[in-house]
Design a protein around this motif. Structure first.
Motif, PDB file in Angstrom:
ATOM      1  N   MET A 147       0.829  -1.206   0.000  1.00  0.00           N
ATOM      2  CA  MET A 147       0.000   0.000   0.000  1.00  0.00           C
ATOM      3  C   MET A 147       0.864   1.257   0.000  1.00  0.00           C
ATOM      4  O   MET A 147       0.575   2.220  -0.716  1.00  0.00           O
TER       5      MET A 147
ATOM      6  N   ASP B 112       2.816   1.595  -3.367  1.00  0.00           N
ATOM      7  CA  ASP B 112       1.901   1.968  -4.448  1.00  0.00           C
ATOM      8  C   ASP B 112       1.423   3.413  -4.356  1.00  0.00           C
ATOM      9  O   ASP B 112       0.700   3.891  -5.225  1.00  0.00           O
ATOM     10  N   GLY B 113       1.799   4.122  -3.295  1.00  0.00           N
ATOM     11  CA  GLY B 113       1.428   5.527  -3.149  1.00  0.00           C
ATOM     12  C   GLY B 113       0.030   5.741  -2.605  1.00  0.00           C
ATOM     13  O   GLY B 113      -0.549   6.808  -2.786  1.00  0.00           O
ATOM     14  N   ASP B 114      -0.511   4.733  -1.917  1.00  0.00           N
ATOM     15  CA  ASP B 114      -1.862   4.825  -1.374  1.00  0.00           C
ATOM     16  C   ASP B 114      -1.929   5.520  -0.019  1.00  0.00           C
ATOM     17  O   ASP B 114      -3.017   5.707   0.520  1.00  0.00           O
ATOM     18  N   VAL B 115      -0.779   5.892   0.529  1.00  0.00           N
ATOM     19  CA  VAL B 115      -0.723   6.459   1.879  1.00  0.00           C
ATOM     20  C   VAL B 115      -0.091   7.851   1.824  1.00  0.00           C
ATOM     21  O   VAL B 115       0.946   8.048   1.202  1.00  0.00           O
ATOM     22  N   LYS B 116      -0.756   8.784   2.489  1.00  0.00           N
ATOM     23  CA  LYS B 116      -0.212  10.147   2.587  1.00  0.00           C
ATOM     24  C   LYS B 116       0.151  10.425   4.037  1.00  0.00           C
ATOM     25  O   LYS B 116      -0.580  10.059   4.958  1.00  0.00           O
TER      26      LYS B 116
ATOM     27  N   VAL C 253       2.317  12.155  -0.357  1.00  0.00           N
ATOM     28  CA  VAL C 253       2.492  10.716  -0.534  1.00  0.00           C
ATOM     29  C   VAL C 253       3.805  10.282   0.111  1.00  0.00           C
ATOM     30  O   VAL C 253       4.854  10.887  -0.115  1.00  0.00           O
TER      31      VAL C 253
ATOM     32  N   THR D 137       6.363   7.010   0.647  1.00  0.00           N
ATOM     33  CA  THR D 137       6.678   5.684   0.117  1.00  0.00           C
ATOM     34  C   THR D 137       7.688   4.927   0.969  1.00  0.00           C
ATOM     35  O   THR D 137       8.114   3.846   0.592  1.00  0.00           O
TER      36      THR D 137
ATOM     37  N   THR E  92      -3.197   9.680   5.971  1.00  0.00           N
ATOM     38  CA  THR E  92      -4.425   9.541   5.194  1.00  0.00           C
ATOM     39  C   THR E  92      -4.303   8.304   4.321  1.00  0.00           C
ATOM     40  O   THR E  92      -3.334   8.143   3.581  1.00  0.00           O
ATOM     41  N   VAL E  93      -5.303   7.435   4.421  1.00  0.00           N
ATOM     42  CA  VAL E  93      -5.339   6.203   3.631  1.00  0.00           C
ATOM     43  C   VAL E  93      -6.807   5.817   3.437  1.00  0.00           C
ATOM     44  O   VAL E  93      -7.623   6.014   4.340  1.00  0.00           O
ATOM     45  N   THR E  94      -7.125   5.313   2.280  1.00  0.00           N
ATOM     46  CA  THR E  94      -8.499   4.934   1.904  1.00  0.00           C
ATOM     47  C   THR E  94      -9.499   6.053   2.183  1.00  0.00           C
ATOM     48  O   THR E  94     -10.620   5.800   2.611  1.00  0.00           O
TER      49      THR E  94
END
Length: 62
Positions: free
Chosen positions: A23, A26-30, A35, A37, A50-52
């Motif tokens: 996750m 893939d850059g899904d988490v801020k 973002v 990584t 921040t996620v989902t």
């Protein structure tokens, strides 16, 4: 201090460290609106993750 991947597991967003790693990569988490990584990034109580589409204050969770 808690690491980013550990927080995702604690929140129940990722069931394993491997899933959390994917996750993050893939850059899904801020982190604080940017973002992030690096899965081993250590978080401070003042950080927000921040996620989902949901934002969590680290200080409220640890």
């Amino acid at each position: 201090m808690i690491k980013l991947y550990q927080l995702l597991k604690l929140l129940g967003i990722a069931s394993t460290g491997g899933q959390a790693k994917l996750m993050i990569i893939d850059g899904d988490v801020k982190l604080n609106g940017t973002v992030e990584t690096r899965r081993g990034r250590k978080l401070a109580p003042t950080d927000t993750v921040t996620v989902t589409g949901k934002t969590f204050n680290v200080g409220d969770l640890t």
